[in-house]
Design an enzyme around this catalytic site. Structure first.
Site, PDB file in Angstrom:
ATOM      1  N   ASN A 117      -0.832  -8.457  -9.350  1.00  0.00           N
ATOM      2  CA  ASN A 117       0.628  -8.433  -9.391  1.00  0.00           C
ATOM      3  C   ASN A 117       1.112  -9.886  -9.512  1.00  0.00           C
ATOM      4  OD1 ASN A 117       1.203  -9.557  -6.603  1.00  0.00           O
ATOM      5  ND2 ASN A 117      -0.161  -7.856  -6.132  1.00  0.00           N
ATOM      6  N   ASP A 165      -2.427  -1.730  -3.907  1.00  0.00           N
ATOM      7  CA  ASP A 165      -2.592  -0.434  -3.242  1.00  0.00           C
ATOM      8  C   ASP A 165      -3.790   0.338  -3.782  1.00  0.00           C
ATOM      9  OD1 ASP A 165      -0.477  -0.714  -1.500  1.00  0.00           O
ATOM     10  OD2 ASP A 165       0.994   0.038  -2.934  1.00  0.00           O
ATOM     11  N   LYS A 205     -18.822  -6.070 -19.805  1.00  0.00           N
ATOM     12  CA  LYS A 205     -17.452  -5.940 -20.313  1.00  0.00           C
ATOM     13  C   LYS A 205     -17.249  -4.577 -20.989  1.00  0.00           C
ATOM     14  CE  LYS A 205     -14.060  -8.123 -23.220  1.00  0.00           C
ATOM     15  NZ  LYS A 205     -13.854  -8.730 -24.511  1.00  0.00           N
ATOM     16  N   LYS A 251       4.331   1.702  10.003  1.00  0.00           N
ATOM     17  CA  LYS A 251       3.202   0.770  10.180  1.00  0.00           C
ATOM     18  C   LYS A 251       3.166   0.186  11.590  1.00  0.00           C
ATOM     19  CE  LYS A 251       3.178  -0.136   5.238  1.00  0.00           C
ATOM     20  NZ  LYS A 251       2.346  -0.745   4.225  1.00  0.00           N
TER      21      LYS A 251
HETATM   22  N1  CTP Z   1      -0.070  -3.991   2.734  1.00  0.00           N
HETATM   23  C1  CTP Z   1      -1.322  -3.921   3.299  1.00  0.00           C
HETATM   24  N2  CTP Z   1      -2.321  -3.280   2.644  1.00  0.00           N
HETATM   25  C2  CTP Z   1      -2.107  -2.705   1.449  1.00  0.00           C
HETATM   26  C3  CTP Z   1      -0.830  -2.759   0.857  1.00  0.00           C
HETATM   27  C4  CTP Z   1       0.186  -3.411   1.533  1.00  0.00           C
HETATM   28  O1  CTP Z   1      -1.522  -4.439   4.387  1.00  0.00           O
HETATM   29  N3  CTP Z   1      -3.099  -2.105   0.818  1.00  0.00           N
HETATM   30  C5  CTP Z   1       0.985  -4.688   3.474  1.00  0.00           C
HETATM   31  C6  CTP Z   1       1.686  -5.803   2.712  1.00  0.00           C
HETATM   32  O2  CTP Z   1       1.054  -7.059   2.943  1.00  0.00           O
HETATM   33  C7  CTP Z   1       3.081  -5.778   3.311  1.00  0.00           C
HETATM   34  C8  CTP Z   1       3.291  -4.334   3.685  1.00  0.00           C
HETATM   35  O3  CTP Z   1       1.987  -3.751   3.733  1.00  0.00           O
HETATM   36  O4  CTP Z   1       3.166  -6.555   4.483  1.00  0.00           O
HETATM   37  C9  CTP Z   1       4.162  -3.536   2.782  1.00  0.00           C
HETATM   38  O5  CTP Z   1       3.663  -3.547   1.476  1.00  0.00           O
HETATM   39  P1  CTP Z   1       4.321  -2.622   0.349  1.00  0.00           P
HETATM   40  O6  CTP Z   1       3.502  -2.728  -0.896  1.00  0.00           O
HETATM   41  O7  CTP Z   1       5.789  -2.875   0.258  1.00  0.00           O
HETATM   42  O8  CTP Z   1       4.200  -1.186   1.022  1.00  0.00           O
HETATM   43  P2  CTP Z   1       3.277   0.044   0.793  1.00  0.00           P
HETATM   44  O9  CTP Z   1       2.971   0.606   2.136  1.00  0.00           O
HETATM   45  O10 CTP Z   1       2.112  -0.299  -0.066  1.00  0.00           O
HETATM   46  O11 CTP Z   1       4.265   1.083   0.120  1.00  0.00           O
HETATM   47  P3  CTP Z   1       4.705   1.327  -1.421  1.00  0.00           P
HETATM   48  O12 CTP Z   1       3.817   0.425  -2.262  1.00  0.00           O
HETATM   49  O13 CTP Z   1       4.472   2.761  -1.619  1.00  0.00           O
HETATM   50  O14 CTP Z   1       6.156   0.943  -1.455  1.00  0.00           O
END
Ligand code: CTP
Length: 404
Positions: free
Chosen positions: A215, A284, A294, A346
């Site tokens: 990202n 995620d 590759k 969380k």
């Molecule tokens: N986070 C984490 N582990 C992941 C994804 C996210 O610990 N695999 C943490 C990020 O560092 C941040 C928080 O969770 O502090 C929220 O991340 P975000 O991407 O906004 O939330 P998600 O729970 O992944 O929800 P969504 O992507 O569905 O909005």
């Protein structure tokens, strides 16, 4: 140039810049210019040897202030007292082995070495010299004496030295000297004695040796938080995915490229810390499998199978005990509702929500627009601000609601 301090921090600060006779004195003109441009009143005191390397006019021109050299030619015989008393910080850059030795042993044979005896608690030394001189036990012992007396030192960096040799002894870059000054001058210091773990940057999930899923996070917000936590007195460790910015001065970095590596690093350091600030943009999902060779172009459509990554913050929230945990969330809509939902889901103490997908706020922007919600029911809306200013507000909220 990214320098991690709030935008108006140096406004009105009075900094006495002590310049001694090392080649790195030429670099310090840029430091004086930067601090002056940021609103500090910079007065320079040079030694006679420093004058052989850079002229007093350079400092007079960039600071607009008089340059002091001789104890008895300044029109006031008490210049050493008034100069030391009237400044917030006495920054010696570069600090030669000579000035370090003189300060350690109370030798006061010129204006600069004399004023160092007046307010030693205001002194911040940036040693710079040849590597063999730096490693010489007598220099190290003098540094130790000063550190034990509470004098703050900016460790020299490693690299090519003015003499052509390689090693420790370089004056750090101007950005780092500025951050060291910010961290030394900052009050309050409520994080003194606290250990702060910060994550920053974007994880990378490799598909094959030439491709990954990631990202646009630059890591700027997390690095800004790390510098500000240091300035509030904390000991800071930064766990980073990919960064497109420099790690701030005084912060220990550990690299954890993937979400799984970051999970392992966060869990390993969680026992050490008092506060975790989870600012990294963690992927995620990751590819279901990594292809060691590759993946070649084909004629037909290609489907990449993904599996979910662990939610590090959620797992930490389940076992955080009395530690303070701050999460971040990046949203394109319903920012506040999502912030409250994720705070509860969380089980964290504070959730900082930022709007992404707009030019001035989010991943790659130098500024950010955030909302802070916390488990005590507070909801704060911050205006659009530079990211380091946002970091200062977040740490201030953390300290006043969870650490006071
Ligand atoms: N986070 C984490 N582990 C992941 C994804 C996210 O610990 N695999 C943490 C990020 O560092 C941040 C928080 O969770 O502090 C929220 O991340 P975000 O991407 O906004 O939330 P998600 O729970 O992944 O929800 P969504 O992507 O569905 O909005």
């Amino acid at each position: 140039m990214v320098v991690y301090h709030p935008s108006s921090f140096f406004q009105g600060k009075k900094i006495l810049l002590g310049v001694t006779g090392g080649i790195a004195a030429v670099k310090v003109v840029s430091l004086a210019r930067y601090l002056t441009e940021k609103g500090a009143r910079v007065t320079t005191c040079m030694t006679r040897h420093a004058l052989r390397i850079v002229g007093r006019t350079s400092f007079e021109a960039v600071t607009g202030e008089r340059v002091y050299i001789d104890s008895f030619a300044e029109g006031a015989s008490l210049a050493h007292i008034t100069l030391a008393r009237s400044h917030d910080l006495i920054l010696i850059a570069p600090a030669t082995a000579n000035i370090i030795g003189k300060m350690a042993h109370g030798i006061a044979d010129d204006l600069l070495s004399t004023l160092l005896l007046v307010e030693p608690q205001k002194v911040l030394l940036a040693p710079a010299m040849n590597v063999s001189m730096w490693r010489n036990p007598v220099v190290q012992e003098n540094v130790k004496i000063l550190v034990e007396r509470g004098v703050r030192i900016i460790p020299p960096s490693s690299g090519k030295l003015a003499c052509g040799e390689e090693g420790e002894g370089r004056l750090p870059e101007v950005e780092e000297l500025v951050e060291a000054a910010f961290q030394a001058l900052h009050t309050p210091r409520d994080l003194a004695g606290k250990k702060i773990l910060v994550t920053a940057g974007a994880t990378r999930e490799w598909v094959d040796p030439s491709r990954f899923i990631s990202n646009p996070s630059s890591g700027l917000m997390g690095c800004a938080l790390a510098s500000v936590c240091r300035a509030w007195g904390g000991e800071v460790k930064l766990i980073t995915g990919n960064l497109s910015v420099r790690v701030p001065f005084g912060v220990v970095q550990e690299v954890a490229e993937t979400a799984l590596a970051m999970r392992e690093a966060v869990f390993r350091s969680f026992g050490w810390c008092d506060v975790l600030i989870m600012c990294a943009a963690v992927s995620d999902f990751r590819p279901a499998s990594f292809s060691p060779s590759k993946i070649k172009r084909g004629e037909s459509a290609f489907t990449l199978s993904l599996v979910p990554n662990p939610d590090i913050l959620k797992e930490i929230g389940e076992k955080k005990g009395t530690k303070i945990v701050v999460g971040f969330c990046a949203e394109t809509e319903n920012v506040l509702e999502e912030a409250w939902r994720k705070l509860r889901a969380k089980n964290v103490d504070m959730m900082v929500a930022n709007l992404v997908g707009q030019e001035e706020t989010g991943f790659t922007a130098p500024t950010n627009k955030v909302w802070i919600v916390d488990r005590k029911g507070n909801e704060v809306v911050l205006p659009l601000l530079p990211k380091v200013d946002v970091a200062e507000r977040i740490v201030s909220h953390l300290v006043s609601h969870f650490l006071s």
